[in-house]
Design a protein around this motif. Sequence first.
Motif, short mmCIF file in Angstrom:
data_model
loop_
_atom_site.label_atom_id
_atom_site.label_comp_id
_atom_site.label_asym_id
_atom_site.label_seq_id
_atom_site.Cartn_x
_atom_site.Cartn_y
_atom_site.Cartn_z
N GLY A 154 -47.07 19.31 64.99
CA GLY A 154 -46.44 19.05 66.27
C GLY A 154 -45.32 18.03 66.16
O GLY A 154 -45.35 17.15 65.30
N ALA A 155 -44.35 18.15 67.05
CA ALA A 155 -43.25 17.19 67.14
C ALA A 155 -43.24 16.59 68.55
O ALA A 155 -43.53 17.28 69.53
CB ALA A 155 -41.91 17.87 66.85
N PHE A 156 -42.92 15.30 68.61
CA PHE A 156 -43.06 14.54 69.85
C PHE A 156 -41.85 13.64 70.05
O PHE A 156 -41.23 13.19 69.08
CB PHE A 156 -44.34 13.69 69.78
N MET A 157 -41.54 13.33 71.31
CA MET A 157 -40.38 12.49 71.61
C MET A 157 -40.33 12.28 73.12
O MET A 157 -41.06 12.91 73.88
CB MET A 157 -39.09 13.20 71.16
N THR A 158 -39.45 11.38 73.52
CA THR A 158 -39.14 11.22 74.94
C THR A 158 -37.71 11.69 75.16
O THR A 158 -36.80 11.29 74.42
CB THR A 158 -39.29 9.76 75.38
N ILE A 159 -37.52 12.54 76.17
CA ILE A 159 -36.19 13.08 76.45
C ILE A 159 -35.75 12.62 77.84
O ILE A 159 -36.46 12.86 78.82
CB ILE A 159 -36.18 14.63 76.40
N GLU A 160 -34.62 11.96 77.90
CA GLU A 160 -34.04 11.54 79.18
C GLU A 160 -32.71 12.25 79.36
O GLU A 160 -32.08 12.66 78.40
CB GLU A 160 -33.83 10.02 79.20
N SER A 161 -32.30 12.38 80.62
CA SER A 161 -31.02 13.03 80.87
C SER A 161 -30.36 12.46 82.11
O SER A 161 -31.03 12.13 83.08
CB SER A 161 -31.21 14.54 81.03
N ASP B 210 -24.17 14.65 75.23
CA ASP B 210 -23.90 15.25 76.55
C ASP B 210 -24.81 14.70 77.65
O ASP B 210 -25.28 15.45 78.51
CB ASP B 210 -24.04 16.78 76.49
N GLY B 211 -25.08 13.41 77.60
CA GLY B 211 -25.91 12.81 78.64
C GLY B 211 -27.40 12.95 78.41
O GLY B 211 -28.20 12.44 79.19
N VAL B 212 -27.78 13.66 77.36
CA VAL B 212 -29.20 13.79 77.01
C VAL B 212 -29.53 12.76 75.94
O VAL B 212 -28.80 12.63 74.95
CB VAL B 212 -29.53 15.21 76.49
N THR B 213 -30.60 12.00 76.16
CA THR B 213 -31.01 10.97 75.21
C THR B 213 -32.40 11.31 74.68
O THR B 213 -33.32 11.56 75.47
CB THR B 213 -31.06 9.59 75.90
N VAL B 214 -32.54 11.31 73.37
CA VAL B 214 -33.83 11.55 72.74
C VAL B 214 -34.27 10.26 72.07
O VAL B 214 -33.56 9.70 71.23
CB VAL B 214 -33.75 12.69 71.71
N LYS B 215 -35.45 9.78 72.49
CA LYS B 215 -35.98 8.53 71.96
C LYS B 215 -37.21 8.80 71.11
O LYS B 215 -38.09 9.59 71.49
CB LYS B 215 -36.35 7.59 73.11
N ASN B 216 -37.27 8.09 70.01
CA ASN B 216 -38.48 8.05 69.19
C ASN B 216 -39.02 9.43 68.80
O ASN B 216 -40.20 9.71 68.96
CB ASN B 216 -39.57 7.26 69.94
N PRO B 217 -38.16 10.31 68.29
CA PRO B 217 -38.70 11.60 67.86
C PRO B 217 -39.50 11.46 66.56
O PRO B 217 -39.06 10.79 65.63
CB PRO B 217 -37.44 12.44 67.63
N TRP B 218 -40.68 12.06 66.54
CA TRP B 218 -41.49 12.02 65.32
C TRP B 218 -42.29 13.30 65.18
O TRP B 218 -42.52 14.02 66.14
CB TRP B 218 -42.40 10.79 65.30
N VAL B 219 -42.66 13.55 63.95
CA VAL B 219 -43.41 14.77 63.61
C VAL B 219 -44.67 14.34 62.87
O VAL B 219 -44.62 13.46 62.00
CB VAL B 219 -42.57 15.70 62.72
N ARG B 220 -45.75 14.94 63.23
CA ARG B 220 -47.01 14.65 62.53
C ARG B 220 -46.96 15.27 61.14
O ARG B 220 -46.64 16.44 60.98
CB ARG B 220 -48.19 15.21 63.30
#
Length: 185
Positions: free
Chosen positions: A74-81, A54-64
């Motif tokens: 913790g969980a980390f990622m870049t979210i674009e929309s 739906d137009g949301v992009t999640v890049k490089n999601p990772w969890v420690r």
Amino acid sequence: MMIRSNWTRSALAIAVCAALAACSDKPVEPPAAAAPSAATTAPEQAAQAPQVQDGVTVKNPWVRAALAEQDATGAFMTIESTQPVTLVGVESPAAQVAEVHEMKMDGDVMKMRQIESLAIAPGQPGELKPGSYHIMLMALNGPVTPGQDLELLLKFKTADGKAIDMPVRAQVRDVVAQGGGHHHH
Ligand SMILES: [Cu+2]
């Protein structure tokens, strides 16, 4: 009794956050994968393809990664929309509690708190990274082991109130987090 156990959990979460912050000045992530030159089918494991809904992009999601005795990570990622959205919640089968957190320096002290929502707009990606915004996974259901993929359900709302529930698979990474060195128990 509820209050007490919640308080204990919060205290632990703060300790974990402090540990996350302690190593945030070290290079944590591998260099972003360059544009793939492979003409043939690329194996899935190397560079993660962005996940889009739906137009949301999640890049490089990772969890420690978290050892058996750790209760949170913790969980980390870049979210674009492509449209303004807010991240309003998270769920994961790996944890009984998942929250969106903010962490920042208050004087000399790194503090973190839960936030109600994280706004993401076109050209203004949400950067979830150690020492900053992150997804806190608490009351883990088991160890979080490197090599695993961990499921997260990101819950967004659009400007007109439409829900976007986006499942994401995050890579578990073994990141050394011994800077703080606090061991509970
Ligand atoms: Cu946190």
